[in-house]
Write a protein that holds these residues in place. Structure first.
Motif, PDB file in Angstrom:
ATOM      1  N   ASN A   1       0.822  -1.210   0.000  1.00 26.72           N
ATOM      2  CA  ASN A   1       0.000   0.000   0.000  1.00 26.72           C
ATOM      3  C   ASN A   1       0.863   1.269   0.000  1.00 26.72           C
ATOM      4  N   TYR A   2       1.517   1.537  -1.136  1.00 26.78           N
ATOM      5  CA  TYR A   2       2.304   2.761  -1.277  1.00 26.78           C
ATOM      6  C   TYR A   2       1.533   3.767  -2.127  1.00 26.78           C
ATOM      7  N   THR A   3       1.825   5.040  -1.941  1.00 24.30           N
ATOM      8  CA  THR A   3       1.134   6.086  -2.690  1.00 24.30           C
ATOM      9  C   THR A   3       1.692   6.204  -4.101  1.00 24.30           C
TER      10      THR A   3
ATOM     11  N   LYS B   1       2.809   8.865  -5.421  1.00 23.69           N
ATOM     12  CA  LYS B   1       4.015   9.696  -5.332  1.00 23.69           C
ATOM     13  C   LYS B   1       5.233   8.842  -5.003  1.00 23.69           C
ATOM     14  N   GLU B   2       5.068   7.880  -4.106  1.00 26.07           N
ATOM     15  CA  GLU B   2       6.188   7.003  -3.745  1.00 26.07           C
ATOM     16  C   GLU B   2       6.576   6.109  -4.922  1.00 26.07           C
ATOM     17  N   ARG B   3       5.610   5.636  -5.672  1.00 22.19           N
ATOM     18  CA  ARG B   3       5.909   4.788  -6.828  1.00 22.19           C
ATOM     19  C   ARG B   3       6.618   5.565  -7.944  1.00 22.19           C
ATOM     20  N   ASP B   4       6.391   6.873  -7.996  1.00 20.63           N
ATOM     21  CA  ASP B   4       6.989   7.703  -9.049  1.00 20.63           C
ATOM     22  C   ASP B   4       8.261   8.414  -8.606  1.00 20.63           C
ATOM     23  N   TRP B   5       8.633   8.287  -7.358  1.00 22.16           N
ATOM     24  CA  TRP B   5       9.694   9.113  -6.789  1.00 22.16           C
ATOM     25  C   TRP B   5      11.006   9.012  -7.571  1.00 22.16           C
ATOM     26  N   HIS B   6      11.505   7.789  -7.794  1.00 24.75           N
ATOM     27  CA  HIS B   6      12.762   7.618  -8.520  1.00 24.75           C
ATOM     28  C   HIS B   6      12.675   8.176  -9.940  1.00 24.75           C
ATOM     29  N   SER B   7      11.560   7.917 -10.614  1.00 24.11           N
ATOM     30  CA  SER B   7      11.406   8.337 -12.004  1.00 24.11           C
ATOM     31  C   SER B   7      11.421   9.859 -12.137  1.00 24.11           C
ATOM     32  N   VAL B   8      10.742  10.535 -11.238  1.00 24.26           N
ATOM     33  CA  VAL B   8      10.701  12.001 -11.269  1.00 24.26           C
ATOM     34  C   VAL B   8      12.099  12.570 -11.056  1.00 24.26           C
ATOM     35  N   LYS B   9      12.814  12.046 -10.086  1.00 25.76           N
ATOM     36  CA  LYS B   9      14.171  12.518  -9.797  1.00 25.76           C
ATOM     37  C   LYS B   9      15.111  12.247 -10.975  1.00 25.76           C
ATOM     38  N   LEU B  10      14.970  11.076 -11.574  1.00 21.60           N
ATOM     39  CA  LEU B  10      15.825  10.700 -12.709  1.00 21.60           C
ATOM     40  C   LEU B  10      15.633  11.663 -13.877  1.00 21.60           C
TER      41      LEU B  10
ATOM     42  N   ARG C   1      -3.993   6.843 -13.520  1.00 18.66           N
ATOM     43  CA  ARG C   1      -4.667   7.408 -12.350  1.00 18.66           C
ATOM     44  C   ARG C   1      -3.909   6.989 -11.099  1.00 18.66           C
ATOM     45  N   ASP C   2      -3.930   7.841 -10.091  1.00 13.79           N
ATOM     46  CA  ASP C   2      -3.164   7.564  -8.873  1.00 13.79           C
ATOM     47  C   ASP C   2      -3.541   6.239  -8.233  1.00 13.79           C
ATOM     48  N   GLU C   3      -4.798   5.859  -8.326  1.00 11.63           N
ATOM     49  CA  GLU C   3      -5.238   4.639  -7.648  1.00 11.63           C
ATOM     50  C   GLU C   3      -4.935   3.371  -8.442  1.00 11.63           C
ATOM     51  N   ASP C   4      -4.431   3.509  -9.672  1.00  9.16           N
ATOM     52  CA  ASP C   4      -4.169   2.338 -10.504  1.00  9.16           C
ATOM     53  C   ASP C   4      -2.797   1.732 -10.216  1.00  9.16           C
ATOM     54  N   TRP C   5      -2.511   0.633 -10.904  1.00  9.25           N
ATOM     55  CA  TRP C   5      -1.286  -0.151 -10.735  1.00  9.25           C
ATOM     56  C   TRP C   5      -0.068   0.570 -11.319  1.00  9.25           C
ATOM     57  N   GLY C   6       1.082   0.357 -10.696  1.00 11.99           N
ATOM     58  CA  GLY C   6       2.358   0.748 -11.293  1.00 11.99           C
ATOM     59  C   GLY C   6       2.730   2.204 -11.147  1.00 11.99           C
ATOM     60  N   SER C   7       3.757   2.589 -11.912  1.00 11.86           N
ATOM     61  CA  SER C   7       4.198   3.979 -11.937  1.00 11.86           C
ATOM     62  C   SER C   7       3.702   4.637 -13.221  1.00 11.86           C
ATOM     63  N   SER C   8       3.852   5.953 -13.292  1.00 15.46           N
ATOM     64  CA  SER C   8       3.423   6.693 -14.487  1.00 15.46           C
ATOM     65  C   SER C   8       4.633   7.123 -15.318  1.00 15.46           C
ATOM     66  N   PHE C   9       5.737   6.421 -15.172  1.00 14.90           N
ATOM     67  CA  PHE C   9       7.007   6.794 -15.800  1.00 14.90           C
ATOM     68  C   PHE C   9       6.867   7.083 -17.294  1.00 14.90           C
ATOM     69  N   ILE C  10       6.264   6.169 -18.026  1.00 12.47           N
ATOM     70  CA  ILE C  10       6.167   6.318 -19.480  1.00 12.47           C
ATOM     71  C   ILE C  10       5.315   7.522 -19.869  1.00 12.47           C
ATOM     72  N   HIS C  11       4.355   7.876 -19.050  1.00 15.84           N
ATOM     73  CA  HIS C  11       3.462   8.992 -19.375  1.00 15.84           C
ATOM     74  C   HIS C  11       4.004  10.351 -18.931  1.00 15.84           C
ATOM     75  N   MET C  12       5.161  10.377 -18.288  1.00 14.20           N
ATOM     76  CA  MET C  12       5.731  11.655 -17.861  1.00 14.20           C
ATOM     77  C   MET C  12       6.188  12.447 -19.086  1.00 14.20           C
TER      78      MET C  12
END
Length: 479
Positions: free
Chosen positions: A190-192, A194-203, A236-247
Motif C-alpha cells: 500500500n504505497y502512494t 508519489k512514492e511509486r513515481d519518486w525515482h522516475s521524477v528525480k531521474l 490514475r493515482d489509484e491504478d497499478w504501477g508507476s506513471s514513468f512512461i506517461h511523464m
C-alpha cells in the motif's frame, strides 16, 4: 637537423668570391669574427627549429593511445569499421538510480531478498545440482531472474566496443536507470502514487539538466525497462504501477523492454533473459545440436500454476493437461516451486514437441523463451503474446515457429491435443528448425567473453538496432 639547416650552416663559413681584405687580419679580429658568426648561427638555428616545430607538430594535444601506438588508426577510422551505425554514450548516473538500488537488494521485494537473483551482473547464481544439460555446458547455466535485464544491459553497455566518453559525438545516449527494480518494491503493498513515481521524477529532472539532453531534447536517448510496459503506464493515482512512461520528458525517449505496447512506436520488445549464457560460439553450437537430437516423448507440456481467480485460463490448461496425461507433461509451479529455477522445467520442454504459453502477469512470459531454448514449439492463446513482439529477434512471421489457438475456442471445448495432432511430422520439423535457428538471437551471452566471434546475441542485436534506428532518424548522417 634538417637538410636546410645543414646547408645554411655550411654556407655561412664560405669566403665570398670578391672578398679582398685590405690588411692582414689579427688574431683578436679573427676571434671576434668567429664569435659574432657563431652567435648569428645559433640564433638562426633556433629560429629554424621553432619553424620546424610549428609546421610539423599537431596544433592540439595528442591522445595517449596515439603517442603509445602511432600506427593505430585514429578513433574515427576504427569507428567506421567496427561501429558502422555510430557510437554510444552511457550516463554516469548518481548512485541512487542504480548502484544504491542494488546495494539495497534485500528491500526490493516485500517477501524475500533479491540479492541472490541480481548477483553476477544480473545473471544470478550459477545453476547447481543435477540439470538436464551436457556436463561441460553446466558452467554456462545460471538461475537468471526474469526481471534482471536492467542490470544485464547496464553491465554489457559499459563494455560495449562502440562506447564513447564524448557525448557530443555519440549517436545514442543510454540511461542506466533501474526503473523496474526501483518500482517493484512499491507494486504489491500500500504505497502512494508519489512514492511509486519518486525515482522516475528525480531521474528525469537530473537527465533534463545534462548537455546531451539539451542538444536533442531526448530524441537520441534510450533506456532498458526490465519489467513489462504496463508496470510503467499508470494513468490514475489509484491504478497499478508507476506513471514513468506517461511523464512529459519521456515523450522522445526510446525504450527497450521485455514486453512492448504494440501501438507505441517508441517501444521495442527484447527477449526475457533465460538461464543459458554461453561463452563461445562452440558452446552455442553444442547446445543447438543437443536440443536438435532430443527424443521428444510428449506431444505437449504445460509449466505453470493455477490462479485463484474466476475463469482462470491457466486452470483450464492445467486441467486439460491432466485429462490428456498420456500426451501432455505437466510441471505444477504452485507456490514458489519454480521461482528460482528447477531442472524439471527444462526437462519437460526438452521432452515435448509443443509447450503451452498462456499470458502471464502481462501478455508475454519468460517461459516462452525457456520453451524455445529447449527446441519446443510455443502455443499461444493471445495474439498480443507474440504478434508484434520481438520482431528484431524472431522475425515478423510467428506462424513459422509457433501455433496460435484462440483462447475463446479452448473455453468453448476445442481440444488442444487434437489441434496439435493435426500438424504433420514435416510441419513440426520445419517449426522446430525455425525455433532452434533463432536460439542464438534471443539468448544473452556471458559478459567479458571474447570467444563468440562475430556471432551476435540478444544484447548485440538490440543495441545494433537502436544505433541503426537513431542513425536513420538523422538521415543517415554520421556524428
Amino acid at each position: 637537423m634538417s637538410d636546410q639547416s645543414s646547408f645554411e650552416l655550411h654556407s655561412s663559413h664560405e669566403k665570398p668570391k670578391n672578398f679582398s681584405p685590405k690588411k692582414k687580419p689579427t688574431p683578436s679580429s679573427i676571434r671576434v669574427f668567429f664569435f659574432t658568426s657563431s652567435k648569428f648561427l645559433t640564433i638562426l638555428l633556433f629560429q629554424i627549429l621553432i619553424l620546424h616545430f610549428i609546421f610539423r607538430s599537431p596544433t592540439k594535444s595528442v591522445p595517449l593511445q596515439e603517442t603509445i601506438l602511432p600506427k593505430t588508426p585514429p578513433f574515427q577510422s576504427l569507428e567506421s569499421k567496427k561501429c558502422e551505425h555510430g557510437t554510444l554514450y552511457v550516463y554516469d548516473l548518481p548512485p541512487m538510480f542504480n548502484k544504491d538500488i542494488l546495494n539495497n537488494c534485500r528491500d526490493l521485494d516485500p517477501w524475500h531478498s533479491r540479492c541472490n537473483a541480481l548477483s553476477n551482473f544480473g545473471l544470478g547464481p550459477k545453476a547447481t545440482g543435477p540439470i538436464a544439460v551436457p556436463e561441460n555446458l553446466s558452467p554456462s547455466w545460471y538461475w537468471t531472474d526474469m526481471f534482471a535485464g536492467e542490470v544485464i544491459y547496464h553491465a554489457r553497455m559499459l563494455k560495449h566496443e562502440c562506447r564513447t566518453k564524448e557525448p557530443e559525438s555519440a549517436t545514442a545516449v543510454y540511461i542506466p536507470f533501474y526503473a523496474g527494480l526501483a518500482v517493484a518494491k512499491y507494486l504489491f503493498t500500500n504505497y502512494t502514487a508519489k512514492e511509486r513515481d519518486w525515482h522516475s521524477v528525480k531521474l528525469l529532472k537530473w537527465v533534463h539538466d545534462q548537455p546531451p539532453w539539451k542538444r536533442s531534447n531526448g530524441s537520441d536517448h534510450f533506456i532498458m525497462l526490465g519489467r513489462m510496459t504496463w508496470d510503467f503506464r499508470r494513468t490514475r493515482d489509484e491504478d497499478w504501477g508507476s506513471s514513468f512512461i506517461h511523464m512529459p520528458l519521456m515523450k522522445n525517449i526510446l525504450r527497450l523492454g521485455v514486453e512492448r505496447d504494440p501501438w507505441d512506436k517508441l517501444e521495442i520488445s527484447v527477449p526475457y533473459p533465460t538461464g543459458f549464457h554461453p561463452k563461445s560460439k562452440s558452446e552455442m553450437n553444442q547446445w543447438m545440436n543437443f536440443v536438435h537430437g532430443q527424443n521428444r516423448t510428449s506431444l505437449f507440456t504445460f509449466v505453470g500454476a493455477k490462479r485463484e481467480v474466476k475463469g482462470d485460463f491457466r486452470t483450464i490448461l492445467q486441467n486439460h493437461c491432466y485429462n490428456e496425461s498420456d500426451a501432455c507433461r505437466l510441471v505444477d509451479c504452485s507456490g514458489t516451486r519454480c521461482y528460482d529455477g528447477t531442472s524439471e522445467i527444462l526437462e519437460a520442454f526438452l521432452a515435448s514437441d509443443f509447450c503451452m504459453q498462456p499470458r502471464g502477469d502481462a501478455y508475454t512470459r519468460r517461459s516462452t523463451f525457456d520453451c524455445m531454448l529447449a527446441g519446443s514449439i510455443p502455443v499461444f492463446f493471445w495474439k498480443r503474446s507474440i504478434f508484434h513482439q520481438y520482431e528484431w529477434f524472431l522475425g515478423d512471421e510467428p506462424e513459422k515457429f509457433s501455433v496460435f489457438i484462440d483462447r475463446k475456442e479452448v473455453r468453448n471445448g476445442t481440444s488442444i491435443r487434437k489441434v496439435l495432432e493435426g500438424y504433420s511430422k514435416e510441419d513440426v520439423r520445419k517449426m522446430r528448425e525455425k525455433v532452434i535457428s533463432s536460439i542464438p538471437k534471443f539468448v544473452y551471452g556471458l559478459m567479458d567473453s571474447d570467444e563468440m566471434g562475430s556471432n551476435k546475441d540478444a544484447f548485440d542485436i538490440a543495441i545494433d538496432g537502436v544505433l541503426r534506428r537513431f542513425k536513420e532518424q538523422r538521415g543517415g548522417k554520421d556524428t
